[in-house]
Design a protein around this motif. Structure first.
Motif, PDB file in Angstrom:
ATOM      1  N   GLN A  43       0.819  -1.209   0.000  1.00 16.67           N
ATOM      2  CA  GLN A  43       0.000   0.000   0.000  1.00 16.67           C
ATOM      3  C   GLN A  43       0.858   1.266   0.000  1.00 16.67           C
ATOM      4  O   GLN A  43       0.513   2.264  -0.644  1.00 16.67           O
ATOM      5  CB  GLN A  43      -0.944  -0.006   1.206  1.00 16.67           C
ATOM      6  N   GLN A  44       1.968   1.236   0.708  1.00 17.46           N
ATOM      7  CA  GLN A  44       2.827   2.429   0.729  1.00 17.46           C
ATOM      8  C   GLN A  44       3.427   2.700  -0.644  1.00 17.46           C
ATOM      9  O   GLN A  44       3.463   3.843  -1.105  1.00 17.46           O
ATOM     10  CB  GLN A  44       3.946   2.250   1.760  1.00 17.46           C
ATOM     11  N   LEU A  45       3.896   1.658  -1.294  1.00 16.63           N
ATOM     12  CA  LEU A  45       4.456   1.847  -2.631  1.00 16.63           C
ATOM     13  C   LEU A  45       3.374   2.299  -3.607  1.00 16.63           C
ATOM     14  O   LEU A  45       3.624   3.122  -4.504  1.00 16.63           O
ATOM     15  CB  LEU A  45       5.103   0.544  -3.111  1.00 16.63           C
ATOM     16  N   GLN A  46       2.195   1.775  -3.421  1.00 21.25           N
ATOM     17  CA  GLN A  46       1.081   2.169  -4.283  1.00 21.25           C
ATOM     18  C   GLN A  46       0.750   3.647  -4.093  1.00 21.25           C
ATOM     19  O   GLN A  46       0.504   4.380  -5.065  1.00 21.25           O
ATOM     20  CB  GLN A  46      -0.129   1.301  -3.946  1.00 21.25           C
ATOM     21  N   ALA A  47       0.796   4.093  -2.849  1.00 22.36           N
ATOM     22  CA  ALA A  47       0.459   5.484  -2.553  1.00 22.36           C
ATOM     23  C   ALA A  47       1.496   6.463  -3.105  1.00 22.36           C
ATOM     24  O   ALA A  47       1.164   7.599  -3.453  1.00 22.36           O
ATOM     25  CB  ALA A  47       0.320   5.665  -1.043  1.00 22.36           C
ATOM     26  N   LYS A  48       2.738   6.030  -3.199  1.00 22.35           N
ATOM     27  CA  LYS A  48       3.790   6.924  -3.675  1.00 22.35           C
ATOM     28  C   LYS A  48       3.639   7.230  -5.166  1.00 22.35           C
ATOM     29  O   LYS A  48       4.097   8.259  -5.645  1.00 22.35           O
ATOM     30  CB  LYS A  48       5.167   6.312  -3.408  1.00 22.35           C
ATOM     31  N   GLY A  49       3.054   6.317  -5.921  1.00 22.53           N
ATOM     32  CA  GLY A  49       2.718   6.609  -7.304  1.00 22.53           C
ATOM     33  C   GLY A  49       3.783   6.344  -8.344  1.00 22.53           C
ATOM     34  O   GLY A  49       3.481   6.328  -9.535  1.00 22.53           O
ATOM     35  N   ASN A  50       5.025   6.157  -7.935  1.00 17.94           N
ATOM     36  CA  ASN A  50       6.093   5.937  -8.936  1.00 17.94           C
ATOM     37  C   ASN A  50       6.691   4.540  -8.831  1.00 17.94           C
ATOM     38  O   ASN A  50       7.862   4.332  -9.133  1.00 17.94           O
ATOM     39  CB  ASN A  50       7.180   6.995  -8.801  1.00 17.94           C
ATOM     40  N   PHE A  51       5.852   3.575  -8.417  1.00 13.54           N
ATOM     41  CA  PHE A  51       6.303   2.187  -8.317  1.00 13.54           C
ATOM     42  C   PHE A  51       5.316   1.240  -9.018  1.00 13.54           C
ATOM     43  O   PHE A  51       5.197   0.073  -8.664  1.00 13.54           O
ATOM     44  CB  PHE A  51       6.462   1.780  -6.843  1.00 13.54           C
ATOM     45  N   SER A  52       4.613   1.766 -10.021  1.00 20.69           N
ATOM     46  CA  SER A  52       3.587   0.967 -10.695  1.00 20.69           C
ATOM     47  C   SER A  52       4.185  -0.249 -11.381  1.00 20.69           C
ATOM     48  O   SER A  52       3.589  -1.339 -11.377  1.00 20.69           O
ATOM     49  CB  SER A  52       2.828   1.830 -11.710  1.00 20.69           C
ATOM     50  N   LYS A  53       5.357  -0.089 -11.995  1.00 19.77           N
ATOM     51  CA  LYS A  53       5.983  -1.219 -12.691  1.00 19.77           C
ATOM     52  C   LYS A  53       6.407  -2.314 -11.706  1.00 19.77           C
ATOM     53  O   LYS A  53       6.238  -3.502 -11.974  1.00 19.77           O
ATOM     54  CB  LYS A  53       7.201  -0.743 -13.483  1.00 19.77           C
ATOM     55  N   PHE A  54       6.957  -1.894 -10.576  1.00 18.35           N
ATOM     56  CA  PHE A  54       7.359  -2.882  -9.578  1.00 18.35           C
ATOM     57  C   PHE A  54       6.134  -3.591  -9.016  1.00 18.35           C
ATOM     58  O   PHE A  54       6.130  -4.822  -8.853  1.00 18.35           O
ATOM     59  CB  PHE A  54       8.149  -2.209  -8.458  1.00 18.35           C
ATOM     60  N   ILE A 219      12.088   3.373   5.153  1.00 20.04           N
ATOM     61  CA  ILE A 219      10.655   3.668   5.149  1.00 20.04           C
ATOM     62  C   ILE A 219       9.961   2.538   5.911  1.00 20.04           C
ATOM     63  O   ILE A 219       9.916   1.390   5.456  1.00 20.04           O
ATOM     64  CB  ILE A 219      10.126   3.761   3.704  1.00 20.04           C
ATOM     65  N   ILE A 220       9.452   2.856   7.077  1.00 28.77           N
ATOM     66  CA  ILE A 220       8.903   1.846   7.965  1.00 28.77           C
ATOM     67  C   ILE A 220       7.483   1.490   7.540  1.00 28.77           C
ATOM     68  O   ILE A 220       6.626   2.374   7.385  1.00 28.77           O
ATOM     69  CB  ILE A 220       8.902   2.326   9.424  1.00 28.77           C
ATOM     70  N   ALA A 221       7.251   0.231   7.340  1.00 33.43           N
ATOM     71  CA  ALA A 221       5.929  -0.267   6.985  1.00 33.43           C
ATOM     72  C   ALA A 221       5.433  -1.216   8.066  1.00 33.43           C
ATOM     73  O   ALA A 221       6.195  -1.650   8.936  1.00 33.43           O
ATOM     74  CB  ALA A 221       5.980  -0.980   5.632  1.00 33.43           C
ATOM     75  N   GLU A 222       4.155  -1.525   7.988  1.00 34.63           N
ATOM     76  CA  GLU A 222       3.571  -2.439   8.966  1.00 34.63           C
ATOM     77  C   GLU A 222       4.244  -3.806   8.913  1.00 34.63           C
ATOM     78  O   GLU A 222       4.359  -4.492   9.929  1.00 34.63           O
ATOM     79  CB  GLU A 222       2.072  -2.586   8.703  1.00 34.63           C
ATOM     80  N   ASN A 223       4.713  -4.184   7.756  1.00 35.97           N
ATOM     81  CA  ASN A 223       5.281  -5.522   7.590  1.00 35.97           C
ATOM     82  C   ASN A 223       6.732  -5.502   7.109  1.00 35.97           C
ATOM     83  O   ASN A 223       7.178  -6.403   6.418  1.00 35.97           O
ATOM     84  CB  ASN A 223       4.430  -6.355   6.625  1.00 35.97           C
ATOM     85  N   GLY A 224       7.465  -4.442   7.483  1.00 39.22           N
ATOM     86  CA  GLY A 224       8.882  -4.427   7.129  1.00 39.22           C
ATOM     87  C   GLY A 224       9.434  -3.041   6.908  1.00 39.22           C
ATOM     88  O   GLY A 224       8.918  -2.047   7.421  1.00 39.22           O
ATOM     89  N   VAL A 225      10.510  -2.999   6.132  1.00 36.76           N
ATOM     90  CA  VAL A 225      11.211  -1.747   5.856  1.00 36.76           C
ATOM     91  C   VAL A 225      11.454  -1.660   4.353  1.00 36.76           C
ATOM     92  O   VAL A 225      11.875  -2.643   3.718  1.00 36.76           O
ATOM     93  CB  VAL A 225      12.561  -1.670   6.607  1.00 36.76           C
ATOM     94  N   ILE A 226      11.219  -0.488   3.780  1.00 33.85           N
ATOM     95  CA  ILE A 226      11.403  -0.268   2.342  1.00 33.85           C
ATOM     96  C   ILE A 226      12.636   0.602   2.129  1.00 33.85           C
ATOM     97  O   ILE A 226      12.836   1.606   2.811  1.00 33.85           O
ATOM     98  CB  ILE A 226      10.180   0.433   1.721  1.00 33.85           C
TER      99      ILE A 226
END
Length: 740
Positions: A43-54, A219-226
């Motif tokens: 969800q965090q990567l999705q919210a950032k908007g520049n990780f669609s390919k990943f 970048i701290i996430a609920e299920n890890g670190v980005i």
């Protein structure tokens, strides 16, 4: 009561509700999701908007749910810009599901870690600061199409241990990163990094060829670190996979393949059938444990469960030209006379030579480009190669590969041991040296030796042979005698120059403390000199082979043997007639209470111990009589060789004992000086000593306890440096005086 009860129940229930509300609030406060905790990784990567390919790759790989729910992952996420570059560089129009799976699974690392922790090795005992540069990714290879040793098509899976396989281990590939704390602690620089990644900029925040994007880590996430990276990362090949794809290493690969075995694994075969829907036997490809490591093993040594975090393998893979050159000049040099002309043929007759050649190129540690000269391979050698010899360099999933245009010149081939190791005419000697544990010093470049070679034909005539059928005792014959003979043929020379065997003369101490002599192209030992046939008393030297690494090999057709005679018999040899140089001394010895005439044994002399005997000249013995140290006429010096008086008998005993050094042999070779014990002891058990004050090849001077010096007579006609049973006998120009 009917009115009171409802009121009571109302109050009671109100209290219960209030208490329950308080408890829930406390429970939620302790166990509930923290307000400042970020959304899950997806969800965090999705919210950032520049990780669609990943995220498209995540969807294709089937990891959306994994990255959207609970867990603990470290994610190295590439941006859309990184994907655009990747697609262009690889001429791709789309990412297949298989490629997407590789990208996503390789970017996922077990356990969520901040950058500050990634350089720490998570050992079983806790974190070890700044010693890690890898982490285990989710990605692993599974079953692939291969061929067995006979060329038959089979389904294969790589081994996940060195020499074995464990079905519960998936053989995950590790992802490397090169962070400043680790690089600084390890003494590494940008040069080490850019040697493998010449097109990447070293920043001290690198993950493989990529760079961590400034300000977008931890970048701290609920299920890890980005952690955001600027390049798409794909799993590298293993060492085994890479070598199998490169024809430049086909000869070296062929040698590695000699040590590969394939065995059916029922667990993996069943798993493959379940996953693929196809029934097939799956074979584990396992490298023999006699190799340093298995090139297809993605794990490290497993001394610690996570030791792959701080270590990896390294391989110096010689090109085909390099293998051919080394095989022609070294490995096959002596075997050609036996009709062995190829490495395949060599493996049949000498598999250990091929094994050693392979292991010389394998390292069970990470060899960094700047550490060539200090990192040792499986055989204990530092590499003889430099970065100038490297024609290919790869940071692979389980280690570094250096393609080299010159093969490693291993110590097992380049030292004096190599002369024995490589020549089939000396196989019995080779096998015996290994059996007796005598090889390590010979193949140590820093320890210099003269090795006198013993051909198989000679050893067989002596009753020695090698038979591998007798696993626990392959050396046939008297092994005690054989060991002693071998040690006599191994001569450490330290920092001394190599002797001039062709035209010079001298005496040399062998590795067991016994001595041999050389003189104008011939060798002599205590055993050969006892031969009845004069021609057999010395051994002619046929040739010598200088090894610049650590010494010289001397070739002849006979062996240097030891004597079984007691020391007294060698003294007797020069003391039976009045004109003999040892006559007076031997006559006292011959009639003394410590001498056994039948055998030549001297009481106090122990089998297996080294000694030095100093024999005064006949004139010196007369002077000792006049001095009252020996029985006889003090006025004239005429000896009394067979005294009956107890005091005189004791004089003879003490005189002889003081002229024998105990537990050491001293010769005129410039090696031993200082204080030495003799056989003489006083009534209290104190040992009488003498000093060797000068020791050169031309002079040997002794000092007794009175401070008087005497000289060993080293002229051509004098009887010094006479070899005996673990003993050397010298003639001295005077006598040694004791004080008790």
């Amino acid at each position: 009561m009917s009115k009171v009860l409802p009121k009571f129940l109302t109050v009671f229930l109100t209290v219960i509700v209030f208490l329950s509300s308080c408890r829930k609030e406390e429970f939620d406060k302790f166990y509930g999701r923290p307000e400042n905790l970020g959304d899950p990784i997806y969800q965090q990567l999705q919210a950032k908007g520049n990780f669609s390919k990943f995220l498209d790759c995540v969807d294709k790989a089937g990891y959306k749910e994994t990255l959207s729910t609970a867990g603990s992952w470290t994610i190295f996420a590439p941006t859309d810009a990184a994907f655009a570059t990747y697609m262009t560089e690889n001429s791709l129009t789309e990412i297949t599901s298989d490629l997407a799976s590789k990208i996503v699974r390789y970017s996922m690392v077990y356990d969520g870690e901040k950058i500050e922790k990634l350089s720490d090795f998570f050992s079983v005992k806790g974190f070890v600061k700044n010693t890690a540069f890898r982490r285990r990714s989710v990605y692993y290879d599974f079953v692939y199409d291969g061929t067995d040793n006979n060329g038959n098509a089979i389904k294969v899976i790589a081994s996940n241990r060195n020499g074995s396989y464990i079905p519960t281990d998936f053989n995950n590939k590790n992802i490397p990163y090169y962070l400043t704390p680790f690089m600084t602690f390890s003494g590494l620089t940008a040069t080490d990094y850019n040697f493998f990644y010449p097109n990447s900029v070293y920043s001290g925040n690198n993950v493989g060829p990529a760079r961590l994007v400034d300000g977008q880590t931890n970048i701290i996430a609920e299920n890890g670190v980005i952690h955001i990276v600027d390049k798409v990362l794909t799993p590298p090949l293993s060492i085994d996979q890479y070598i199998n794809t490169k024809s430049d290493y086909s000869l070296f690969k062929g040698m590695l393949d000699k040590f590969v075995g394939y065995s059916v694994n029922a667990d993996i075969s069943h798993r493959y059938e379940v996953l693929s829907g196809k029934a097939a036997n799956v074979y584990v490809k396992t490298y023999n444990s006699i190799l340093a490591f298995s090139p297809n093993n993605e794990n490290f040594l497993k001394v610690d469960a996570n030791d792959a975090q701080q270590g990896s393998y390294s391989i110096f893979a010689p090109t085909n030209d390099a293998v051919n050159t080394y095989a022609r000049n070294v490995l096959l040099k002596y075997w050609k006379k036996r009709g062995v002309n190829t490495l395949n043929e060599l493996y049949v007759v000498a598999p250990d030579v091929v094994r050693d050649f392979v292991n010389a190129h394998l390292y069970t540690t990470t060899v960094w480009p700047s550490k060539f000269a200090t990192t040792v391979n499986f055989l204990g050698d530092v590499t003889k190669r430099t970065t100038a010899d490297v024609v290919d360099r790869q940071a692979l999933s389980n280690g570094f590969l250096y393609g080299i245009n010159k093969a490693q010149d291993a110590s097992v081939f380049s030292t004096v041991y190599g002369n024995i190791n490589l020549d089939p005419d000396y196989n019995i000697m080779k096998q015996a040296l290994n059996f007796f544990g005598l090889t390590i010093p010979l193949k140590t470049p820093s320890i210099r030796y003269v090795v006198v070679m013993i051909p198989d034909a000679t050893l067989r005539k002596m009753g020695f042979s090698y038979d591998p059928f007798f696993v626990s005792a392959p050396i046939r014959g008297d092994v005690v005698a054989f060991r002693r003979i071998l040690q006599t043929h191994i001569i450490p020379i330290g920092d001394r120059p190599i002797p001039n065997f062709a035209n010079g003369a001298g005496i040399l101490e062998a590795s067991n403390g016994e001595y041999i002599k050389y003189n104008n192209g011939r060798l002599l030992s205590a055993g050969t000199q006892d031969s009845v046939a004069v021609a057999k008393q010395t051994i002619p030297i046929d040739s010598t082979s200088l090894t610049p690494v650590n010494g010289v090999a001397v070739y002849g057709k006979e062996a240097l043997t030891y004597t079984v005679l007691n020391i007294g018999l060698h003294i007797q040899r020069y003391g039976t007639v009045t004109t003999d140089p040892y006559y007076n001394f031997f006559q006292y010895l011959n009639n003394s209470v410590i001498y056994t005439k039948a055998t030549g044994a001297i009481t106090g002399i122990t089998e297996g111990v080294n000694y030095t005997v100093f024999v005064p000249t006949n004139a010196a013995v007369i002077l000792a009589v006049r001095a009252g140290l020996l029985p006889g006429n003090i006025a004239t010096g005429v000896p009394n060789f067979a005294p009956t008086d107890a005091g005189d008998i004791n004089k003879v005993l003490k005189f002889i004992q003081y002229h024998i050094i105990n537990k050491s042999t001293v010769v005129s070779d410039g090696q031993k000086v200082g204080e030495f014990e003799t056989l003489l002891k006083n009534d209290g058990g104190d040992v009488a000593k003498i000093n060797v004050v000068i020791n050169t090849v031309n002079s040997l001077m002794l000092r007794d306890v009175t401070g008087t010096t005497v000289n060993v007579l080293l002229g051509a006609s004098d009887r010094s440096n006479v070899l005996s049973n673990r003993t050397v006998i010298h003639q001295i120009n005077s006598y040694l005086k004791y004080q008790f």
